[in-house]
Design a protein around this motif. Structure first.
Motif, PDB file in Angstrom:
ATOM      1  N   ASP A  11       1.356 -65.914  -0.246  1.00 45.36           N
ATOM      2  CA  ASP A  11       2.357 -66.806  -0.451  1.00 45.36           C
ATOM      3  C   ASP A  11       3.530 -65.697  -0.792  1.00 45.36           C
ATOM      4  N   ARG A  17       6.337 -69.549  -0.271  1.00 42.51           N
ATOM      5  CA  ARG A  17       5.978 -70.178  -1.437  1.00 42.51           C
ATOM      6  C   ARG A  17       7.521 -71.281  -1.985  1.00 42.51           C
ATOM      7  N   TYR A  87      -2.672 -81.168  -5.970  1.00 41.80           N
ATOM      8  CA  TYR A  87      -3.896 -80.336  -5.138  1.00 41.80           C
ATOM      9  C   TYR A  87      -4.180 -81.756  -3.171  1.00 41.80           C
ATOM     10  N   HIS A  91      -0.147 -78.229  -0.099  1.00 41.60           N
ATOM     11  CA  HIS A  91      -0.685 -77.781   0.811  1.00 41.60           C
ATOM     12  C   HIS A  91       1.006 -78.492   1.739  1.00 41.60           C
ATOM     13  N   THR A  94       3.953 -76.474   3.317  1.00 39.61           N
ATOM     14  CA  THR A  94       3.921 -75.576   3.570  1.00 39.61           C
ATOM     15  C   THR A  94       5.022 -74.858   4.483  1.00 39.61           C
ATOM     16  N   MET A 124      -6.911 -74.857  -1.842  1.00 40.65           N
ATOM     17  CA  MET A 124      -5.190 -75.023  -1.794  1.00 40.65           C
ATOM     18  C   MET A 124      -5.111 -73.540  -0.630  1.00 40.65           C
ATOM     19  N   GLN A 125      -6.065 -72.252  -0.872  1.00 43.33           N
ATOM     20  CA  GLN A 125      -5.428 -71.289   0.296  1.00 43.33           C
ATOM     21  C   GLN A 125      -5.466 -71.633   1.563  1.00 43.33           C
ATOM     22  N   ALA A 127      -6.156 -74.504   2.457  1.00 43.37           N
ATOM     23  CA  ALA A 127      -4.648 -75.394   2.929  1.00 43.37           C
ATOM     24  C   ALA A 127      -4.057 -74.980   3.637  1.00 43.37           C
ATOM     25  N   LYS A 128      -3.268 -74.047   2.558  1.00 41.97           N
ATOM     26  CA  LYS A 128      -2.186 -74.067   3.240  1.00 41.97           C
ATOM     27  C   LYS A 128      -2.211 -73.090   4.442  1.00 41.97           C
ATOM     28  N   ARG A 131      -2.977 -76.082   7.079  1.00 41.55           N
ATOM     29  CA  ARG A 131      -1.380 -76.620   7.935  1.00 41.55           C
ATOM     30  C   ARG A 131      -0.611 -76.151   8.538  1.00 41.55           C
TER      31      ARG A 131
END
Length: 237
Positions: A11, A17, A87, A91, A94, A124-125, A127-128, A131
């Motif tokens: 991030d 971010r 949640y 993401h 991003t 979450m991380q 997913a980013k 993405r």
């Protein structure tokens, strides 16, 4: 001194971010919060930005506070619903830093091993990362929520070095925006450091990064200079 690996924060290093959170917050306000006019909406968005503390705020704590402080469109909305929205939606906003994939492609073409170390929830991380399709650029990706160790603890950097097969931490460089979590943490594990300026103020004492850069694109020029000079202690910052 040879360079075998470059490890990145996620991030505000590979992912912008601040831009992501700004876009997400607009959507969050639209979904949950009463904003009577553009001025009120802007004030609410700024309130949320400050409460978020650049992502370092515990999310349940953050949304409990927002639930109490802001006027809800639906009074029956729960904190859990707000967390679920976070949640499920964050993401999707991003975006990469300018030049991120070009830089990573060039580094890989030069035979360097690449890693990510990021604090945050594994869900979450990942997913980013997925993405913006970053996974295939890296030999190692370590998320604090998956290993139960957070930066700046040197152990999380040591885990990354082990996964990358780097036996001498002095042959690895770490790139990040956070003076404590990234620069102090990496240096405590024996890595060299590059501070990506413009996101966090420098408030650390007793340490300095090996290099300072304003954008990811500067890494290629730095690497060219380092390779040419053969002296990593005299590069430009």
């Amino acid at each position: 001194m040879s360079i075998e690996a470059i490890i990145f924060d996620l991030d505000n290093t590979l992912i912008h971010r601040k831009q992501v959170f700004a876009a997400y917050t607009e959507r969050f306000v639209e979904r949950f919060i009463v904003a009577e006019d553009p001025a009120s909406r802007a004030a609410i968005v700024e309130h949320i930005r400050l409460a978020d503390q650049d992502g370092y705020r515990d999310k349940r704590e953050l949304y409990t506070e927002l639930h109490a402080d802001l006027e809800l469109k639906n009074p029956d909305t729960t904190v859990q619903e707000m967390l679920g929205f976070w949640y499920g939606e964050f993401h999707k906003f991003t975006v990469l830093m300018d030049g991120a994939k070009e830089v990573l492609s060039e580094l890989r073409s030069r035979g360097l091993k690449l890693g990510i170390i990021t604090n945050g929830s594994l869900r979450m991380q990942q997913a980013k990362i997925n993405r913006v399709m970053l996974k295939d650029y890296f030999d190692s990706i370590i998320v604090s929520g998956g290993v139960h160790i957070e930066k700046p603890n040197p152990r999380i950097f040591e885990l990354s070095l082990n996964e990358l097969g780097i036996t001498d931490p002095g042959h690895a460089w770490y790139v990040g925006d956070h003076p404590t979590n990234d620069i102090r943490g990496a240096q405590s594990a024996g890595l060299h450091t590059i501070w990506l300026e413009g996101f966090m103020p420098w408030q650390e004492t007793g340490i300095v990064p090996d290099y300072r850069m304003g954008s990811l694109r500067e890494i290629i020029g730095w690497l060219d200079h380092a390779s040419y000079s053969g002296n990593m202690g005299e590069g430009v910052s």
